[in-house]
Motif scaffolding. Structure first.
Motif, PDB file in Angstrom:
ATOM      1  N   GLU A 480       0.830  -1.198   0.000  1.00 58.61           N
ATOM      2  CA  GLU A 480       0.000   0.000   0.000  1.00 58.61           C
ATOM      3  C   GLU A 480       0.867   1.252   0.000  1.00 58.61           C
ATOM      4  O   GLU A 480       1.947   1.282   0.581  1.00 58.61           O
ATOM      5  CB  GLU A 480      -0.906   0.024   1.239  1.00 58.61           C
ATOM      6  CG  GLU A 480      -1.889  -1.134   1.325  1.00 58.61           C
ATOM      7  CD  GLU A 480      -3.002  -1.034   0.297  1.00 58.61           C
ATOM      8  OE1 GLU A 480      -3.188   0.071  -0.260  1.00 58.61           O
ATOM      9  OE2 GLU A 480      -3.685  -2.045   0.061  1.00 58.61           O
ATOM     10  N   HIS A 481       0.359   2.277  -0.666  1.00 62.68           N
ATOM     11  CA  HIS A 481       0.979   3.603  -0.608  1.00 62.68           C
ATOM     12  C   HIS A 481      -0.165   4.600  -0.547  1.00 62.68           C
ATOM     13  O   HIS A 481      -0.887   4.781  -1.527  1.00 62.68           O
ATOM     14  CB  HIS A 481       1.855   3.858  -1.827  1.00 62.68           C
ATOM     15  CG  HIS A 481       2.516   5.214  -1.811  1.00 62.68           C
ATOM     16  ND1 HIS A 481       3.436   5.574  -0.855  1.00 62.68           N
ATOM     17  CD2 HIS A 481       2.383   6.291  -2.628  1.00 62.68           C
ATOM     18  CE1 HIS A 481       3.853   6.810  -1.082  1.00 62.68           C
ATOM     19  NE2 HIS A 481       3.226   7.264  -2.151  1.00 62.68           N
ATOM     20  N   ASN A 482      -0.333   5.240   0.587  1.00 66.93           N
ATOM     21  CA  ASN A 482      -1.558   5.989   0.852  1.00 66.93           C
ATOM     22  C   ASN A 482      -1.483   7.428   0.344  1.00 66.93           C
ATOM     23  O   ASN A 482      -1.611   8.387   1.114  1.00 66.93           O
ATOM     24  CB  ASN A 482      -1.855   5.962   2.351  1.00 66.93           C
ATOM     25  CG  ASN A 482      -2.091   4.558   2.869  1.00 66.93           C
ATOM     26  OD1 ASN A 482      -2.776   3.766   2.222  1.00 66.93           O
ATOM     27  ND2 ASN A 482      -1.528   4.232   4.026  1.00 66.93           N
ATOM     28  N   ASP A 483      -1.297   7.580  -0.952  1.00 70.43           N
ATOM     29  CA  ASP A 483      -1.343   8.926  -1.530  1.00 70.43           C
ATOM     30  C   ASP A 483      -2.611   9.154  -2.344  1.00 70.43           C
ATOM     31  O   ASP A 483      -2.801  10.220  -2.927  1.00 70.43           O
ATOM     32  CB  ASP A 483      -0.111   9.183  -2.394  1.00 70.43           C
ATOM     33  CG  ASP A 483      -0.060   8.299  -3.640  1.00 70.43           C
ATOM     34  OD1 ASP A 483      -0.829   7.321  -3.704  1.00 70.43           O
ATOM     35  OD2 ASP A 483       0.769   8.568  -4.530  1.00 70.43           O
ATOM     36  N   GLY A 484      -3.483   8.147  -2.388  1.00 71.56           N
ATOM     37  CA  GLY A 484      -4.738   8.286  -3.123  1.00 71.56           C
ATOM     38  C   GLY A 484      -4.663   7.888  -4.578  1.00 71.56           C
ATOM     39  O   GLY A 484      -5.677   7.923  -5.280  1.00 71.56           O
ATOM     40  N   TYR A 485      -3.467   7.508  -5.073  1.00 64.28           N
ATOM     41  CA  TYR A 485      -3.310   7.185  -6.486  1.00 64.28           C
ATOM     42  C   TYR A 485      -2.793   5.765  -6.707  1.00 64.28           C
ATOM     43  O   TYR A 485      -2.374   5.431  -7.814  1.00 64.28           O
ATOM     44  CB  TYR A 485      -2.331   8.158  -7.150  1.00 64.28           C
ATOM     45  CG  TYR A 485      -2.711   9.607  -7.006  1.00 64.28           C
ATOM     46  CD1 TYR A 485      -3.764  10.151  -7.721  1.00 64.28           C
ATOM     47  CD2 TYR A 485      -2.000  10.451  -6.145  1.00 64.28           C
ATOM     48  CE1 TYR A 485      -4.110  11.482  -7.594  1.00 64.28           C
ATOM     49  CE2 TYR A 485      -2.340  11.789  -6.011  1.00 64.28           C
ATOM     50  CZ  TYR A 485      -3.395  12.295  -6.729  1.00 64.28           C
ATOM     51  OH  TYR A 485      -3.741  13.617  -6.611  1.00 64.28           O
ATOM     52  N   THR A 486      -2.790   4.936  -5.696  1.00 66.26           N
ATOM     53  CA  THR A 486      -2.211   3.602  -5.805  1.00 66.26           C
ATOM     54  C   THR A 486      -3.105   2.696  -6.650  1.00 66.26           C
ATOM     55  O   THR A 486      -4.308   2.578  -6.384  1.00 66.26           O
ATOM     56  CB  THR A 486      -2.016   2.984  -4.413  1.00 66.26           C
ATOM     57  OG1 THR A 486      -1.124   3.821  -3.674  1.00 66.26           O
ATOM     58  CG2 THR A 486      -1.444   1.591  -4.502  1.00 66.26           C
ATOM     59  N   LEU A 487      -2.498   2.059  -7.643  1.00 64.84           N
ATOM     60  CA  LEU A 487      -3.227   1.126  -8.498  1.00 64.84           C
ATOM     61  C   LEU A 487      -2.742  -0.291  -8.214  1.00 64.84           C
ATOM     62  O   LEU A 487      -1.543  -0.570  -8.274  1.00 64.84           O
ATOM     63  CB  LEU A 487      -3.020   1.472  -9.969  1.00 64.84           C
ATOM     64  CG  LEU A 487      -3.794   0.617 -10.985  1.00 64.84           C
ATOM     65  CD1 LEU A 487      -4.250   1.476 -12.169  1.00 64.84           C
ATOM     66  CD2 LEU A 487      -2.938  -0.538 -11.515  1.00 64.84           C
ATOM     67  N   HIS A 488      -3.674  -1.165  -7.876  1.00 62.11           N
ATOM     68  CA  HIS A 488      -3.412  -2.589  -7.720  1.00 62.11           C
ATOM     69  C   HIS A 488      -4.130  -3.339  -8.835  1.00 62.11           C
ATOM     70  O   HIS A 488      -5.263  -3.008  -9.186  1.00 62.11           O
ATOM     71  CB  HIS A 488      -3.923  -3.096  -6.367  1.00 62.11           C
ATOM     72  CG  HIS A 488      -3.189  -2.530  -5.191  1.00 62.11           C
ATOM     73  ND1 HIS A 488      -3.839  -2.052  -4.070  1.00 62.11           N
ATOM     74  CD2 HIS A 488      -1.871  -2.364  -4.968  1.00 62.11           C
ATOM     75  CE1 HIS A 488      -2.935  -1.624  -3.197  1.00 62.11           C
ATOM     76  NE2 HIS A 488      -1.742  -1.790  -3.722  1.00 62.11           N
TER      77      HIS A 488
END
Length: 576
Positions: A480-488
């Motif tokens: 997770e990377h909580n910058d609001g733009y993380t795509l999984h």
């Protein structure tokens, strides 16, 4: 490496393997990259076929801050393999990775302190492995070389601090010939001139490196926060061109600057889109193509995120204000609008007739009998004993009932609360809707479509969403990377799945065979392939971990590599 529970070892973390086994592709390797891309004006090709650099930003390939959260680490080879394998299945042909080229000032960076390369060989081995894995999975790299922002992996401010200069004044960095500028150039020379311990190639001769980018978002989000001057851009591009003959050079400004179009050493120009506006992208693409430059969308927001909430709020403002009017005190209403043509009476009871009416009556009387004789006038009595009788009125006097003060106040048009509320809503709503329609960003679908159309016209060379994160080392969970733009991939929510599907379709349609082939589709679909053949139900996943990369047996030894690097940079670097 620790292992995950059997229930989480499939494509989707936290789901059972039986639900997703049919989606797993064990080895999504493409043909290894063996040739450089070629530029013809504003278009790219590989082996004679059109090439578009389509993919995501995977900024953490050199140094990471997310696994575990809050700690700066080197990403494991398992994570790097998983990322490239998944991106290959998504149709990506390239990725942009900031930390491969911007790695200064941290303990695990390539250069932890001024003039000193990292003593721990794992820093360079991580760099080498990322280039090797990209080559094997058929994915090319765009590598920025500095950063406007002061993130954990360093940037312009790092070099300023190393010389005890004001870190908020970028002028010394951009001054060609300054000590700070020379410090950075020496760092760049060390990175591009580095010889891989895995392949034995110089980074500047690696076919998997598509382009070196001068920096990340230089000039800041508004483009006016210490933008790179023309002299620096031109001089730096020439400097890098002397270090590599076949790799491209990309501007690093936030937005295209006109002078960049006149610098022959610059191959690519770029812009970032937060949020995405198709009109701006089309203008950029047209401008770049007219100058014979490849245009790259270096970052774009794929989420349809924060602005959607504000747009809904903007359209709701008229309704909210209209409701607020209804909450005003009742004693303030009704309001009375007095118009100039309405007669009204004063609170004392005297009738107020406008002077215009009086003058009109006087004029009328004089016009009817302009020569009235004095005999017709009844003289006024001089005293009570006069013999003259009192004058007899020609018509009986009408009694005018005086108005009370409260009644006189209410003469005019009465306006009630609901009148104001309804009127404001009916007037303001169309205005708000027009403003929203004019300034609303493009949806992801429209932005992807417009980029594809510009690509078909030969005016767009690639695009990269921000940003991709794969699974952790154990393949148990997404990082997770909580910058609001993380795509999984393929998505952790219904909305993300829908957007990921659009991105995958776009990647395959923009390139198509023979560059990328969705060979996991049934044969009939491949014969007449279009993007609609890819659905959420048939999206594949890469097996995790990936155990299919074999390192070459002729790796350059550590001592040999150090000697080569020392020879190339002997004038100032310290080695351990």
């Amino acid at each position: 490496m620790s292992t995950c529970p059997a229930s989480t070892s499939a494509l989707f973390p936290n789901t059972t393997s039986s639900d997703t086994e049919r989606y797993i592709v064990s080895s999504p390797l493409r043909s290894s990259i063996s040739t450089f891309a070629v530029r013809t004006g504003s278009t790219l090709s590989v082996n004679g076929s059109p090439f578009r650099a389509v993919g995501g930003n995977v900024y953490w390939l050199g140094v990471d801050e997310n696994d575990p959260p809050g700690s700066i680490t080197w990403p494991s080879r398992e994570r790097v393999n998983d990322a490239f394998a998944t991106l290959a299945l998504m149709g990506a042909t390239a990725v942009r990775s900031t930390t491969l080229g911007v790695s200064v000032g941290c303990g695990r960076c390539l250069m932890p302190s001024l003039g000193t390369w990292n003593a721990n060989e794992q820093a360079w081995e991580t760099f080498d492995y990322a280039l090797f894995a990209a080559r094997r999975y058929g994915i090319r790299l765009i590598v920025p070389l500095t950063d406007h922002w002061d993130y954990y992996h360093g940037g312009i401010k790092t070099f300023l601090r190393w010389r005890q200069l004001d870190e908020n004044n970028y002028d010394p960095f951009y001054q060609v010939g300054s000590q700070v500028n020379q410090d950075w150039r020496d760092y760049v020379q060390g990175v591009i001139g580095h010889v891989s311990t895995i392949t034995g190639r110089r980074a500047g001769d690696e076919e998997a490196v598509l382009a070196w980018e001068l920096g990340n978002e230089l000039g800041g989000w508004n483009g006016h926060d210490y933008p790179p001057p023309k002299e620096w851009t031109q001089s730096t591009a020439q400097f890098i061109r002397n270090l590599t003959a076949n790799q491209f050079i990309m501007s690093g400004s936030y937005g295209i600057r006109d002078y960049e179009l006149d610098i022959p050493e610059l191959d690519f120009v770029t812009n970032h889109f937060y949020p995405p506006y198709s009109s701006n992208m089309r203008n950029d693409a047209s401008k770049a193509a007219a100058a014979g430059k490849v245009y790259i969308v270096g970052e774009y927001n794929w989420t349809g995120g924060y602005w959607q909430k504000w747009l809904w709020f903007a359209t709701a403002i008229p309704a909210l204000l209209a409701l607020l009017f209804l909450l005003l005190p009742n004693r303030w209403f009704p309001l009375y609008l007095r118009l100039p043509f309405i007669k009204r009476q004063s609170p004392t009871g005297a009738t107020k007739i406008s002077s215009t009416t009086t003058r009109r009556d006087d004029t009328k009387g004089s016009e009817e009998d302009p020569f009235a004789s004095a005999a017709d006038l009844t003289p006024l009595p001089t005293d009570d004993k006069s013999s003259y009788p009192p004058p007899t009125p020609s018509a009986p006097m009408q009694q005018v009932e005086p108005l009370l003060p409260t009644q006189a106040k209410k003469r005019g048009i009465g306006i009630k609360k609901w009148h104001i509320s309804l009127g404001f809503f009916l007037i303001a709503t169309p205005i708000a809707a027009g403003v929203v329609y004019t300034f609303q960003p493009s949806t992801l679908g429209h932005f992807l479509d417009d980029m594809r159309h510009e690509s078909d016209k030969g005016r767009l060379g690639g695009s990269f969403y921000w940003s991709f994160f794969g699974r952790n080392t154990e393949c148990c969970n997404f990082v997770e990377h909580n910058d609001g733009y993380t795509l999984h991939y393929p998505g952790t929510s219904k909305d993300m799945r829908h957007r990921v599907l659009s991105i995958v379709r776009n990647a395959y349609v923009m390139n198509g065979p023979p560059t990328v082939v969705p060979d996991w589709l049934p044969e009939p679909m491949l014969e007449e392939f279009d993007g609609d053949a890819i659905t959420e139900d048939n999206l594949p996943g890469a097996a995790c971990p990936q155990n299919n990369l074999t390192l070459p047996t002729n790796q350059t030894s550590t001592s040999t590599r150090l000697a080569m690097r020392k020879r190339d940079n002997s004038r100032r670097w310290k080695f351990f």
